[in-house]
Design a protein around this motif. Structure first.
Motif, PDB file in Angstrom:
ATOM      1  N   GLY A   1      -1.264  -9.146  -0.792  1.00  0.00           N
ATOM      2  CA  GLY A   1      -0.567  -9.398  -2.045  1.00  0.00           C
ATOM      3  C   GLY A   1       0.724 -10.175  -1.925  1.00  0.00           C
ATOM      4  N   ARG A   2       1.196 -10.432  -0.701  1.00  0.00           N
ATOM      5  CA  ARG A   2       2.447 -11.172  -0.492  1.00  0.00           C
ATOM      6  C   ARG A   2       2.119 -12.629  -0.176  1.00  0.00           C
ATOM      7  N   GLU A   3       2.593 -13.526  -1.017  1.00  0.00           N
ATOM      8  CA  GLU A   3       2.253 -14.943  -0.868  1.00  0.00           C
ATOM      9  C   GLU A   3       3.390 -15.720  -0.208  1.00  0.00           C
ATOM     10  N   ARG A   4       3.026 -16.661   0.657  1.00  0.00           N
ATOM     11  CA  ARG A   4       4.009 -17.593   1.209  1.00  0.00           C
ATOM     12  C   ARG A   4       3.316 -18.914   1.493  1.00  0.00           C
ATOM     13  N   THR A   5       4.100 -19.983   1.447  1.00  0.00           N
ATOM     14  CA  THR A   5       3.596 -21.308   1.792  1.00  0.00           C
ATOM     15  C   THR A   5       4.233 -21.732   3.104  1.00  0.00           C
TER      16      THR A   5
ATOM     17  N   THR B   1      -5.821 -14.161   1.971  1.00  0.00           N
ATOM     18  CA  THR B   1      -6.407 -15.335   1.324  1.00  0.00           C
ATOM     19  C   THR B   1      -5.721 -16.583   1.860  1.00  0.00           C
ATOM     20  N   ILE B   2      -6.519 -17.559   2.266  1.00  0.00           N
ATOM     21  CA  ILE B   2      -6.014 -18.806   2.824  1.00  0.00           C
ATOM     22  C   ILE B   2      -6.400 -19.941   1.879  1.00  0.00           C
ATOM     23  N   VAL B   3      -5.388 -20.657   1.393  1.00  0.00           N
ATOM     24  CA  VAL B   3      -5.607 -21.751   0.443  1.00  0.00           C
ATOM     25  C   VAL B   3      -4.910 -22.997   0.981  1.00  0.00           C
ATOM     26  N   PRO B   4      -5.610 -24.120   1.090  1.00  0.00           N
ATOM     27  CA  PRO B   4      -4.939 -25.339   1.559  1.00  0.00           C
ATOM     28  C   PRO B   4      -3.938 -25.844   0.528  1.00  0.00           C
ATOM     29  N   ASP B   5      -2.850 -26.456   0.998  1.00  0.00           N
ATOM     30  CA  ASP B   5      -1.829 -27.016   0.113  1.00  0.00           C
ATOM     31  C   ASP B   5      -1.465 -28.400   0.631  1.00  0.00           C
ATOM     32  N   GLY B   6      -2.107 -29.411   0.047  1.00  0.00           N
ATOM     33  CA  GLY B   6      -1.920 -30.782   0.502  1.00  0.00           C
ATOM     34  C   GLY B   6      -0.525 -31.320   0.272  1.00  0.00           C
ATOM     35  N   SER B   7       0.274 -30.666  -0.578  1.00  0.00           N
ATOM     36  CA  SER B   7       1.637 -31.131  -0.807  1.00  0.00           C
ATOM     37  C   SER B   7       2.548 -30.819   0.373  1.00  0.00           C
TER      38      SER B   7
END
Length: 308
Positions: free
Chosen positions: A192-196, A267-273
């Protein structure tokens, strides 16, 4: 008399897979079991055959390396069907994580026989869900480690080459992939803890080793009901070479750019930015699929014959 399904990989190892499969079948048949050969010449076809016969089997046995063990997981995880592993591959990380013999077919079959008499081990597995998981097995289960960063790019190339074998092939793959590397952009949500972040490495460990014995998460256990998220910040190519060298003994855990945290869901989500696109994820050396992916732990979801 037990009905035992068996899957071998006769095309592996320039004929060694066929010989090992024949030896394992002969040893199991000598124990008086009814064997059902579910080998079908491809991963997908063997998986489908095993699933079709699952209700009629007392156990499933796979013969080979981590790829074959990974196949067996897809059939047996979150079911009552126990899995036997005759570990005869170049890595055998899954077998190592449950204390099974490697490259010793008589000893492996002895452990399977003990398992059929009730000596079994219940272990956790990782469970992967997402829209781009490779068919036919979805969700996808893994026993050792899921890789989604540079570790996945290395695994992809290592899987494609037949020589050298074992950990050496990962050295060759690393030497090829590191010069091509640019930090990946990723958004990670752990419990539940999100980071980029801009990352080099992102892996989820159920067991301590991957890649033929490389120690990615020394404290991981297949019986603790948890996973470990292993990440490494964006690194220079020189630092990456040092990092992969440290994986031989797990000493990377003291690197300030490396973080290991215990989790139940990621959860792993790509971030092209933020950076380059993530490569497709691999688990147990097998292609799983492109991100985004969600990985959870399935506690005690697999029964292993003769595991310790």
């Amino acid at each position: 008399m037990r009905t035992v399904g068996i899957i071998t990989n006769p095309t592996s190892g320039s004929g060694r897979g066929a010989r090992r499969g024949a030896e394992a079948k002969a040893a199991l048949a000598a124990g008086g079991h009814h064997l059902v050969d579910l080998s079908r010449g491809s991963w997908a076809a063997s998986y489908e055959a095993a699933v079709a016969h699952r209700a009629s089997l007392d156990a499933l046995v796979v013969v080979g390396g981590d790829g074959m063990a990974h196949l067996g997981l897809q059939v047996c995880a979150e079911t009552d069907l126990p899995l036997g592993i005759v570990a005869a591959g170049s890595g055998d990380d899954i077998a190592a994580s449950v204390g099974l013999p490697r490259h010793d077919i008589p000893a492996a079959v002895t452990r399977i026989e003990a398992g059929l008499r009730g000596d079994t081990m219940r272990v956790d597995v990782g469970k992967v869900e997402g829209g781009s998981i490779e068919e036919p097995a979805s969700p996808r289960y893994f026993g050792a480690v899921l890789s989604a960063g540079l570790d996945a790019a290395v695994a992809s190339y290592a899987r494609a080459i037949s020589f050298p074998r074992g950990p050496l092939k990962y050295k060759v793959a690393t030497a090829r992939e590191v010069p091509r590397f640019r930090p990946y952009g990723v958004r990670v949500t752990a419990d539940g803890r999100e980071r980029t972040m801009r990352c080099t490495l992102v892996a989820i460990a159920n067991a301590s080793v991957f890649g033929g014995g490389l120690v990615i998460s020394p404290e991981s256990s297949v019986t603790d009901g948890r996973l470990e998220l292993v990440t490494a910040d964006g690194m220079s190519k020189r630092d990456i070479v040092r990092l992969f060298a440290k994986l031989r003994d797990g000493s990377h855990v003291t690197d300030p750019l490396v973080r290991i945290e215990q989790v139940e869901s990621v959860t792993i989500v790509p971030d092209g930015s933020l950076g380059a696109a993530l490569p497709p994820a691999f688990a147990d050396g097998e292609l799983v699929g492109a991100t985004p992916l969600t990985v959870t732990v399935a506690p005690r979801a697999l029964t292993v014959l003769g595991g310790k």
